[in-house]
Write an enzyme that holds these catalytic residues in place. Structure first.
Site, mmCIF file in Angstrom:
data_model
loop_
_atom_site.group_PDB
_atom_site.id
_atom_site.type_symbol
_atom_site.label_atom_id
_atom_site.label_comp_id
_atom_site.label_asym_id
_atom_site.label_seq_id
_atom_site.Cartn_x
_atom_site.Cartn_y
_atom_site.Cartn_z
ATOM 1 N N LYS A 15 0.823 -1.216 0.000
ATOM 2 C CA LYS A 15 0.000 0.000 0.000
ATOM 3 C C LYS A 15 0.851 1.257 0.000
ATOM 4 O O LYS A 15 0.500 2.255 -0.616
ATOM 5 C CB LYS A 15 -0.931 0.020 1.205
ATOM 6 C CG LYS A 15 -2.086 -0.920 1.061
ATOM 7 C CD LYS A 15 -3.181 -0.547 2.045
ATOM 8 C CE LYS A 15 -4.406 -1.426 1.805
ATOM 9 N NZ LYS A 15 -5.450 -1.171 2.779
ATOM 10 N N LYS B 107 -5.200 -9.358 -7.068
ATOM 11 C CA LYS B 107 -6.363 -9.614 -6.223
ATOM 12 C C LYS B 107 -7.538 -8.725 -6.639
ATOM 13 O O LYS B 107 -7.329 -7.565 -7.011
ATOM 14 C CB LYS B 107 -5.960 -9.286 -4.775
ATOM 15 C CG LYS B 107 -6.907 -9.795 -3.729
ATOM 16 C CD LYS B 107 -6.473 -9.358 -2.334
ATOM 17 C CE LYS B 107 -6.894 -7.937 -2.034
ATOM 18 N NZ LYS B 107 -6.975 -7.598 -0.611
ATOM 19 N N LYS C 285 -11.519 -3.517 -3.750
ATOM 20 C CA LYS C 285 -12.463 -2.401 -3.800
ATOM 21 C C LYS C 285 -11.910 -1.234 -4.596
ATOM 22 O O LYS C 285 -12.649 -0.414 -5.099
ATOM 23 C CB LYS C 285 -12.724 -1.889 -2.377
ATOM 24 C CG LYS C 285 -13.459 -2.847 -1.496
ATOM 25 C CD LYS C 285 -13.347 -2.379 -0.041
ATOM 26 C CE LYS C 285 -14.147 -3.268 0.873
ATOM 27 N NZ LYS C 285 -13.694 -3.180 2.256
HETATM 28 P P1 AMP Z 1 -11.073 -5.526 3.173
HETATM 29 O O1 AMP Z 1 -11.976 -5.246 2.041
HETATM 30 O O2 AMP Z 1 -9.630 -5.334 2.823
HETATM 31 O O3 AMP Z 1 -11.489 -4.875 4.465
HETATM 32 O O4 AMP Z 1 -11.188 -7.098 3.416
HETATM 33 C C1 AMP Z 1 -12.197 -7.683 4.213
HETATM 34 C C2 AMP Z 1 -12.158 -9.196 4.153
HETATM 35 O O5 AMP Z 1 -12.410 -9.657 2.817
HETATM 36 C C3 AMP Z 1 -10.803 -9.810 4.566
HETATM 37 O O6 AMP Z 1 -11.050 -11.006 5.273
HETATM 38 C C4 AMP Z 1 -10.157 -10.099 3.246
HETATM 39 O O7 AMP Z 1 -9.212 -11.143 3.330
HETATM 40 C C5 AMP Z 1 -11.360 -10.507 2.395
HETATM 41 N N1 AMP Z 1 -11.080 -10.251 0.978
HETATM 42 C C6 AMP Z 1 -10.959 -9.034 0.372
HETATM 43 N N2 AMP Z 1 -10.680 -9.181 -0.938
HETATM 44 C C7 AMP Z 1 -10.621 -10.524 -1.169
HETATM 45 C C8 AMP Z 1 -10.373 -11.326 -2.332
HETATM 46 N N3 AMP Z 1 -10.119 -10.773 -3.521
HETATM 47 N N4 AMP Z 1 -10.403 -12.668 -2.194
HETATM 48 C C9 AMP Z 1 -10.659 -13.255 -0.991
HETATM 49 N N5 AMP Z 1 -10.897 -12.555 0.132
HETATM 50 C C10 AMP Z 1 -10.884 -11.215 0.057
#
Ligand code: AMP
Ligand code: TRP
Length: 339
Positions: free
Chosen positions: A117, A200, A203
């Protein structure tokens, strides 16, 4: 290994830093729902983590509600799980400070998410982004959580949580904090970008075509899967044939996760199928599973006061668990308090 001296308890969270994606749904929320009823479950919208990078104040509260709506629409039930947003329980920040004094700078320097990041801009990012993993450790340990369902990208942070618990227990000669287990299983641990199977799905990617949003309607979902990048080969006859084909593997894994099955079973159902067959089948499946959730999210978002009431009630329940654990921590550390 699971710590057996603590009551099994699940904690996990998602940042309200942009719309929820299919990665959040399959890697996190769907599994949160699956753990409900099996043990005590606590799910948080981690708004204090979101502000480690700039968030427009006019949008943050609504994004927080939208993540909560995603949880509820996917099946989290406030009578079975505690649902709340982090900033309403001040103990997260308070324990986070104590952990800033336990964690070592060298540990933070090894965090790959920070390196990704911050990139070449490391001098300019917030101090909060750097300290982020110790706040995450506080989220988890404030509830003595034993199990943390997350996607693959969060494994290192849960391991750091164990390091912080172990160092705290060692330094203060106690066994107060548990060794938390990251729960990372199933075909959807790392959902990839639909335009580049080596990245990956997130968002914050540049193009909306590279991700499925939980709020996308049926037409958008179908269009995005039909336009998803693939290689020219048809599907293989066995899963081994997906090894060096990131885009093909991703689409098969998404299908498997949506259909509660395995990549092996998907390949057995579509051996050697062309994309002209598989992509529309995947799009239909995704629409069948996701459209009801996005419709329910929209319905919930029409009544923000009701979401706020659910989060307020969840915050009260969270505080009732967190505050005694914070007080005991202060006692262990020797921080004077008069009540
Ligand atoms: P975040 O959006 O970074 O707050 O992620 C929230 C949760 O979603 C965490 O447990 C991440 O590991 C999971 N997550 C986010 N993006 C992915 C993805 N592309 N594949 C699998 N898990 C994801
Ligand atoms: N760091 C997690 C992410 O980016 C979000 C998070 C914050 C979290 N606190 C947590 C996840 C506690 C699990 C448990 O996805």
């Amino acid at each position: 290994m699971t710590d057996t001296t603590f009551t099994p308890r699940v904690f996990s969270g998602i940042k309200p830093s942009g719309g929820l994606t299919l990665g959040n749904y399959l890697g996190a929320i769907k599994r949160f729902v699956g753990m409900q009823g099996q043990m005590e479950t606590i799910y948080c919208v981690v708004d204090m983590h979101a502000i480690t990078v700039w968030q427009d104040p006019k949008e943050l509260a609504n994004m927080t509600r939208e993540v909560a709506a995603g949880y509820l629409a996917a099946g989290l039930d406030p009578s079975q799980s505690i649902l709340f947003n982090q900033s309403q329980v001040a103990a997260h920040a308070e324990l986070g400070w104590v952990f800033n004094c336990v964690a070592r700078v060298g540990w933070m320097n090894r965090m790959t998410q920070f390196k990704d990041k911050a990139g070449s801009n490391a001098e300019k990012v917030s101090l909060g982004l750097y300290a982020y993993p110790s706040l995450m450790a506080a989220d988890i340990l404030l509830y003595h959580a034993t199990h943390v369902p997350v996607g693959e990208d969060q494994k290192q942070h849960v391991e750091l949580t164990r390091d912080i618990a172990a160092k705290f227990n060692h330094d203060y000669k106690t066994d107060f904090f548990p060794m938390t287990t990251p729960v990372i299983e199933g075909p959807a641990m790392r959902i990839m970008n639909l335009r580049d199977g080596t990245k990956k799905m997130s968002k914050s990617g540049e193009s909306d075509m590279e991700r499925i949003n939980m709020t996308d309607d049926a037409d958008k979902i179908a269009k995005k899967f039909k336009k998803a990048k693939t290689d020219p080969e048809p599907l293989p006859e066995t899963v081994e044939g997906l090894a060096d084909r990131p885009e093909a593997r991703n689409l098969v894994e998404i299908y498997a996760a949506l259909d509660d099955t395995t990549p092996e079973a998907v390949i057995a159902q579509y051996p050697g199928a062309g994309w002209g067959t598989f992509k529309p089948a995947l799009a239909d499946l995704a629409v069948a599973k996701l459209a009801p959730i996005s419709e329910e999210m929209a319905r919930l978002m029409d009544d923000p006061a009701e979401i706020d009431r659910i989060l307020a009630a969840g915050s009260d329940k969270a505080r009732a668990i967190a505050e005694p654990i914070l007080k005991k921590t202060y006692d262990i550390v020797g921080l004077l308090r008069s009540s």
